[in-house]
Design a protein around this motif. Structure first.
Motif, PDB file in Angstrom:
ATOM      1  N   ALA A  59       0.839  -1.195   0.000  1.00  0.00           N
ATOM      2  CA  ALA A  59       0.000   0.000   0.000  1.00  0.00           C
ATOM      3  C   ALA A  59       0.876   1.247   0.000  1.00  0.00           C
ATOM      4  O   ALA A  59       1.762   1.387   0.854  1.00  0.00           O
ATOM      5  CB  ALA A  59      -0.917  -0.001   1.217  1.00  0.00           C
ATOM      6  N   VAL A  60       0.630   2.133  -0.962  1.00  0.00           N
ATOM      7  CA  VAL A  60       1.419   3.358  -1.097  1.00  0.00           C
ATOM      8  C   VAL A  60       0.472   4.555  -1.041  1.00  0.00           C
ATOM      9  O   VAL A  60      -0.437   4.681  -1.866  1.00  0.00           O
ATOM     10  CB  VAL A  60       2.207   3.372  -2.419  1.00  0.00           C
ATOM     11  CG1 VAL A  60       3.070   4.631  -2.499  1.00  0.00           C
ATOM     12  CG2 VAL A  60       3.065   2.118  -2.552  1.00  0.00           C
ATOM     13  N   LEU A  61       0.690   5.437  -0.066  1.00  0.00           N
ATOM     14  CA  LEU A  61      -0.163   6.614   0.118  1.00  0.00           C
ATOM     15  C   LEU A  61       0.269   7.741  -0.815  1.00  0.00           C
ATOM     16  O   LEU A  61       1.312   7.665  -1.480  1.00  0.00           O
ATOM     17  CB  LEU A  61      -0.100   7.065   1.574  1.00  0.00           C
ATOM     18  CG  LEU A  61      -0.568   6.051   2.624  1.00  0.00           C
ATOM     19  CD1 LEU A  61      -0.565   6.684   4.012  1.00  0.00           C
ATOM     20  CD2 LEU A  61      -1.944   5.500   2.297  1.00  0.00           C
ATOM     21  N   PRO A  62      -0.530   8.817  -0.901  1.00  0.00           N
ATOM     22  CA  PRO A  62      -0.175   9.935  -1.789  1.00  0.00           C
ATOM     23  C   PRO A  62       1.212  10.503  -1.510  1.00  0.00           C
ATOM     24  O   PRO A  62       1.751  10.397  -0.400  1.00  0.00           O
ATOM     25  CB  PRO A  62      -1.273  10.968  -1.483  1.00  0.00           C
ATOM     26  CG  PRO A  62      -2.445  10.144  -1.069  1.00  0.00           C
ATOM     27  CD  PRO A  62      -1.855   8.999  -0.290  1.00  0.00           C
ATOM     28  N   ALA A  63       1.783  11.122  -2.530  1.00  0.00           N
ATOM     29  CA  ALA A  63       3.173  11.590  -2.470  1.00  0.00           C
ATOM     30  C   ALA A  63       3.399  12.633  -1.381  1.00  0.00           C
ATOM     31  O   ALA A  63       4.517  12.765  -0.867  1.00  0.00           O
ATOM     32  CB  ALA A  63       3.573  12.147  -3.837  1.00  0.00           C
ATOM     33  N   HIS A  64       2.363  13.397  -1.021  1.00  0.00           N
ATOM     34  CA  HIS A  64       2.573  14.453  -0.032  1.00  0.00           C
ATOM     35  C   HIS A  64       2.437  13.949   1.409  1.00  0.00           C
ATOM     36  O   HIS A  64       2.548  14.741   2.345  1.00  0.00           O
ATOM     37  CB  HIS A  64       1.587  15.607  -0.272  1.00  0.00           C
ATOM     38  CG  HIS A  64       0.143  15.227  -0.130  1.00  0.00           C
ATOM     39  ND1 HIS A  64      -0.558  14.621  -1.153  1.00  0.00           N
ATOM     40  CD2 HIS A  64      -0.714  15.350   0.906  1.00  0.00           C
ATOM     41  CE1 HIS A  64      -1.813  14.406  -0.759  1.00  0.00           C
ATOM     42  NE2 HIS A  64      -1.923  14.828   0.487  1.00  0.00           N
ATOM     43  N   CYS A  65       2.205  12.662   1.599  1.00  0.00           N
ATOM     44  CA  CYS A  65       2.149  12.094   2.947  1.00  0.00           C
ATOM     45  C   CYS A  65       3.565  11.828   3.455  1.00  0.00           C
ATOM     46  O   CYS A  65       4.433  11.395   2.688  1.00  0.00           O
ATOM     47  CB  CYS A  65       1.340  10.799   2.956  1.00  0.00           C
ATOM     48  SG  CYS A  65      -0.418  11.023   2.569  1.00  0.00           S
TER      49      CYS A  65
END
Length: 336
Positions: A59-65
Motif C-alpha cells: 500500500a502506497v499513500l499519496p506523495a505528499h504524505c
C-alpha cells in the motif's frame, strides 16, 4: 425449460463444487485510512497470506504524505497486517493511493478512506486498476461504481448462495413457478439485508452461516425424493420456501456489507447499488447454468435419460450437493 434441460449442467458442476467448497478462497486485501487529527491519519493494511508468506503487494499513500508505506507486516494467523500513523498536509483529496504489485496478482483490495468532510468512502482496486485518485468531492457515481461490483463479486464468490439457487433450478420444473421462487428469494434477502445493514435487526453471523448451509441440505433432501407420487413441500409451495430461506441468506449478505462499510452520506444509494450487484451476479449465474445445460443437451442428447429423478446419476449428484452443504454446516457449527 425443464429439469432435464438444466440438470445436465450439474454433471460438470458437481465435479467442481467439492474442490471449491473445501478450499479457502484467497481473501482480498484491505486498506483502511482513518482521520485522527488535523491532517493526521492512522493506516491499517491487511494483505493475504500466500503459502505462509505475505502477498507481494504494498500500500502506497499519496506523495505528499510523510510516511507513504508502513512497516513490515506481521501475521495474525490468517493474513499479514501492519499499522502506522502519518501526516498528509492538506488531506488526502487529489492524491493517488496505489497498491504496488497488485497488477501481477489475482485478487483485489478494498480501500476505506475519509472524504474532505470526514465521511468514509470505499474504493475497490483490482489488477486492472491498482490505483485511484482520491476525489475532492466524491459523487453518487463513485458510490455506484464502488458498491455495484462488490455486490456482483460477493454473490459469484459465495458458493453457498449459488448452490442454493442451483438446487432451486433443479427442483422446480415449471418455468413460472421457478421465476416466482427466484423472485421471492430475491425480495426476501433484499429485505433482511437492508434491515440488518441499517441496524434495525441483528443476528450473530456464525449461526446464520450455519443455517444457510442447512437450507441447502433441505433442498438436497427434497431433490433426493423428487419424482415420487406426491409433490414435495418445496414443489407445492416454492415461493414460501424460497422466501423463508431468502430471509436467512439476506443476513449473510448483510454481514459482508457491514464488513465493507457504508458511506455515511450515501447509505441508501450504496445499499441499493450493492443489492443490484447481487441480483446481477445471480442472473449471470442462472444464465450461465441454462446456457451450459442447453449446449450439453444438444451435444449429448442421449444423456437426458440418465439424469431423471431417481436414476443413479441423479442420486449421486444430489448426494454431492448434500455432502458439500453438510460439510459447510459441520464446519461452521464447530467454529462457533
Amino acid at each position: 425449460m425443464t429439469v432435464k434441460r438444466i440438470f445436465l449442467a450439474l454433471i460438470a458442476l458437481t465435479w467442481l463444487i467439492p474442490n471449491s467448497a473445501f478450499a479457502h478462497a484467497l481473501e482480498p486485501g484491505y486498506l483502511e485510512i482513518r482521520l485522527v487529527g488535523a491532517d493526521s491519519y492512522r493506516v491499517f493494511w491487511r494483505k493475504p497470506d500466500v503459502q505462509s508468506a505475505p502477498m507481494e503487494i504494498f500500500a502506497v499513500l499519496p506523495a505528499h504524505c510523510e510516511t507513504r508505506e508502513g512497516p513490515a507486516p506481521t501475521s495474525d494467523g490468517q493474513a499479514w497486517v501492519s499499522a502506522w500513523v502519518t501526516n498528509c498536509a492538506g488531506g488526502l483529496s487529489g492524491g493517488q493511493i496505489l497498491i504496488r504489485g497488485l497488477e501481477a496478482q489475482n485478487t483485489d483490495v478494498l480501500v476505506r478512506f475519509p472524504g474532505p468532510d470526514g465521511t468514509v468512502y470505499t474504493q475497490r482496486l483490482t489488477p486492472l486498476e491498482p490505483s485511484f485518485e482520491v476525489p475532492v468531492d466524491p459523487s453518487s457515481f463513485d458510490v455506484i461504481r464502488s458498491y455495484l461490483p462488490l455486490g456482483v463479486d460477493h454473490i459469484l464468490e459465495g458458493l453457498d448462495h449459488l448452490l442454493f439457487v442451483f438446487a432451486l433450478l433443479l427442483l422446480i420444473s415449471d418455468r413460472w413457478r421457478l421465476v416466482g421462487a427466484i423472485t421471492a428469494f430475491t425480495v426476501a434477502h433484499s429485505i433482511t439485508m437492508a434491515a440488518a445493514t441499517l441496524g434495525w435487526v441483528a443476528l450473530p453471523g456464525p449461526p446464520v452461516e450455519a443455517v444457510i448451509a442447512l437450507s441447502i441440505m433441505f433442498l438436497a433432501s427434497e431433490l433426493r425424493h423428487k419424482g415420487g407420487q406426491d409433490m414435495r413441500l418445496s414443489e407445492r409451495y416454492p415461493w414460501t420456501v424460497s422466501f423463508s430461506f431468502g430471509l436467512l441468506h439476506g443476513f449473510g449478505f448483510a454481514g459482508a456489507l457491514r464488513d465493507i462499510g457504508l458511506p455515511q452520506t450515501d447509505i441508501p444509494l450504496a445499499l441499493l447499488s450493492f443489492n443490484l450487484g447481487v441480483e446481477i451476479g445471480q442472473l449471470i449465474f442462472v444464465a450461465a447454468v441454462l446456457v451450459t445445460a442447453t449446449i450439453l443437451r444438444r451435444l449429448v442428447p442421449w444423456a437426458v435419460a440418465w439424469v431423471r429423478p431417481g436414476t443413479p446419476l441423479w442420486i449421486l449428484s444430489v448426494y454431492a450437493i448434500g455432502g458439500v452443504s453438510a460439510y459447510w454446516f459441520i464446519d461452521r457449527v464447530s467454529g462457533f
